[in-house]
Every structure is written in structure tokens, then in C-alpha cells.
Write an enzyme that holds these catalytic residues in place. Structure first.
Site, PDB file in Angstrom:
ATOM      1  N   ASP A   1       0.835  -1.201   0.000  1.00 21.08           N
ATOM      2  CA  ASP A   1       0.000   0.000   0.000  1.00 21.08           C
ATOM      3  C   ASP A   1       0.873   1.256   0.000  1.00 21.08           C
ATOM      4  OD1 ASP A   1      -2.166  -1.669   0.181  1.00 21.08           O
ATOM      5  OD2 ASP A   1      -2.366  -1.461   2.359  1.00 21.08           O
TER       6      ASP A   1
HETATM    7  N1  URA Z   1      -1.348  -5.883   3.970  1.00 17.90           N
HETATM    8  C1  URA Z   1      -1.841  -4.619   3.932  1.00 17.90           C
HETATM    9  O1  URA Z   1      -2.892  -4.331   4.485  1.00 17.90           O
HETATM   10  N2  URA Z   1      -1.135  -3.697   3.254  1.00 17.90           N
HETATM   11  C2  URA Z   1       0.051  -3.946   2.653  1.00 17.90           C
HETATM   12  O2  URA Z   1       0.679  -3.047   2.070  1.00 17.90           O
HETATM   13  C3  URA Z   1       0.539  -5.271   2.713  1.00 17.90           C
HETATM   14  C4  URA Z   1      -0.181  -6.219   3.379  1.00 17.90           C
END
Ligand code: URA
Length: 240
Positions: free
Chosen positions: A103
Site C-alpha cells: 500500500d
Molecule cells: N497488507 C496490507 O494491508 N497492506 C500492505 O501493504 C501489505 C499487506
């Protein structure tokens, strides 16, 4: 192949920079100064020297990045905020892409490559590559929350997470290992326990780990040994 293409694929220069340098006599092929970017070379046989340094031809490039917050792990971000934009110009044009997504606000270990088949191999659900994350939550995480997270959870949209390893670090922090990759997986898992994630860092991908020497936004090439180990990655041996 063309000489300027070879120099570009090796991440040494953009094709136009390579052509300029070649015209100035900065590149030799088998000891003879090259004349133009279009000169044909055989990367397996010809000895190319770029600014006095022998060029080692690499068909593919493998990079470990410590992803900073606020960057998108894709190749085309609207505002030039992609992880690719953190690389020097000559590496932005060789088709690198992130192997899996983090993310925008997640930081840490990210593999970048232009080797589509290795990426496909590592992301295959069958491969079960371990991805470890450090998670800090807004509120206290109880032992029963940790048990829920490790036991497998329904996170909505018909998705159920697999059983996994979870280890407490402090009252609000824990480490979790994912072997799958659902959208916003950890955040959605934590939400199911009535809590929320305030900081998320991927601390390892397979045997590649966040390194104190690699600051946020910094990157390095994988060593040839690491490349080989990834190519024969097996969850039981960790590629050894
Ligand atoms: N899980 C999440 O919620 N975000 C990420 O970036 C990776 C795993």
C-alpha cells in the site's frame, strides 16, 4: 543487439545518453572505439567497455528497495510518486516493476525486477513465499486477537485468510507472516479484531530482509547469489 540498447539494459545509461557517450569515444567493443548507438554487438561474445569499466551483460535486473511511505508500488502513478520514480533515469526505462504490491503508506522490503517469469514464479500461490510484516496497531492487541489473526479470518468479499504465524512484540505491536497476498490483507485482518493499523512495514520477502544500511527510499542490486537463490526458491529450504 544494438550497443545503446545493451548499455541501457545494463542500467548504465538511457539510450540517448549512451549514444552521446559512444559518439564521444567513451565506449569500446573488443578494444575498438564504437561509433554509434546502433552498432551491433553480441552481448555473449563481445567485450564492451563503458567509461573504462568492462560491461557485464544482464538480461534482467533485480533490485531490493526499502520502500518509503507515500509511494505507489506500480509503474504508472499520476503524480510521479511511484517506486520506479525513485530510481535513476537509466533504470526507469528498462521495464522494472514491483514483484507484488505494498500500500501507499506501507514501507519496507520490495523487490523490483523486469524478469516477468521470476515474478510470476515467486507470486504463485503455490510457492508460498514468506512475507514478514511489523504491525503497529492503534489499540492494545490482546492474546485472543493474536489467536484470531493466526487462526485464519473471514475478511469479507468472500475472502478467508490462511492460518499463519503471529508473534507479539509489544502491547500494540506484532509480527505476522503472510504467504498469500489479498488486497489490504493485514489492515482488513486487524479491522476484524476491532482495531486498526497505524504503521505497517514489510520486514522480509523470502530471505531478503530490510537492512539497516538501506534507508527509506534507498535501493541496491541483488547479488548474483541472491538472484540464483530466488530463482530456485522453495519454501522448505528458503532457496538454499
Ligand atoms: N497488507 C496490507 O494491508 N497492506 C500492505 O501493504 C501489505 C499487506
Amino acid at each position: 543487439m544494438r550497443l545503446d540498447k545493451l548499455l541501457n539494459e545494463c542500467g548504465l545509461a538511457t539510450r540517448s545518453e549512451a549514444s552521446k557517450l559512444i559518439r564521444k569515444g567513451g565506449v569500446t567493443v573488443n578494444g575498438v572505439p564504437a561509433k554509434s548507438g546502433g552498432d551491433p554487438v553480441d552481448p555473449e561474445k563481445d567485450a564492451v567497455v563503458f567509461c573504462g569499466r568492462p560491461v557485464e551483460y544482464r538480461k534482467f535486473t533485480y533490485i531490493l528497495m526499502n520502500k518509503p511511505e507515500g509511494t505507489v508500488s506500480s509503474t504508472d502513478g499520476k503524480d510521479g510518486d511511484t517506486v520506479i520514480s525513485l530510481l535513476p533515469p537509466e533504470l526507469r526505462k528498462i521495464g522494472l516493476f514491483p514483484c507484488g504490491r505494498l500500500d501507499k503508506d506501507t514501507v519496507g522490503c520490495l523487490l523490483l525486477t523486469n524478469d516477468g517469469s521470476l515474478s510470476h514464479f515467486l507470486l504463485s500461490p503455490k510457492r508460498h513465499v514468506d512475507k514478514k510484516y511489523f504491525v503497529r496497531c492503534e489499540k492494545y492487541v490482546s492474546d485472543s486477537d493474536l489467536a484470531l489473526l493466526s487462526g485464519g479470518l473471514d475478511i469479507g468479499n468472500g475472502e478467508k485468510t490462511a492460518k499463519t504465524d503471529v508473534m507479539r512484540i509489544s502491547e500494540k505491536e506484532f509480527e505476522i507472516t503472510l504467504r498469500e497476498g489479498m488486497y489490504h490483507q493485514i489492515k482488513r485482518m486487524v479491522e476484524r479484531t476491532g482495531n486498526s493499523v497505524v504503521f505497517l512495514e514489510r520486514t522480509s520477502f523470502a530471505f531478503l530482509t530490510s537492512e539497516p544500511t538501506l534507508g527509506r527510499g534507498e535501493w541496491r542490486y541483488l547479488t548474483p547469489e541472491e538472484e540464483e537463490r530466488l530463482k530456485r526458491y522453495d519454501k522448505n529450504t528458503n532457496g538454499r
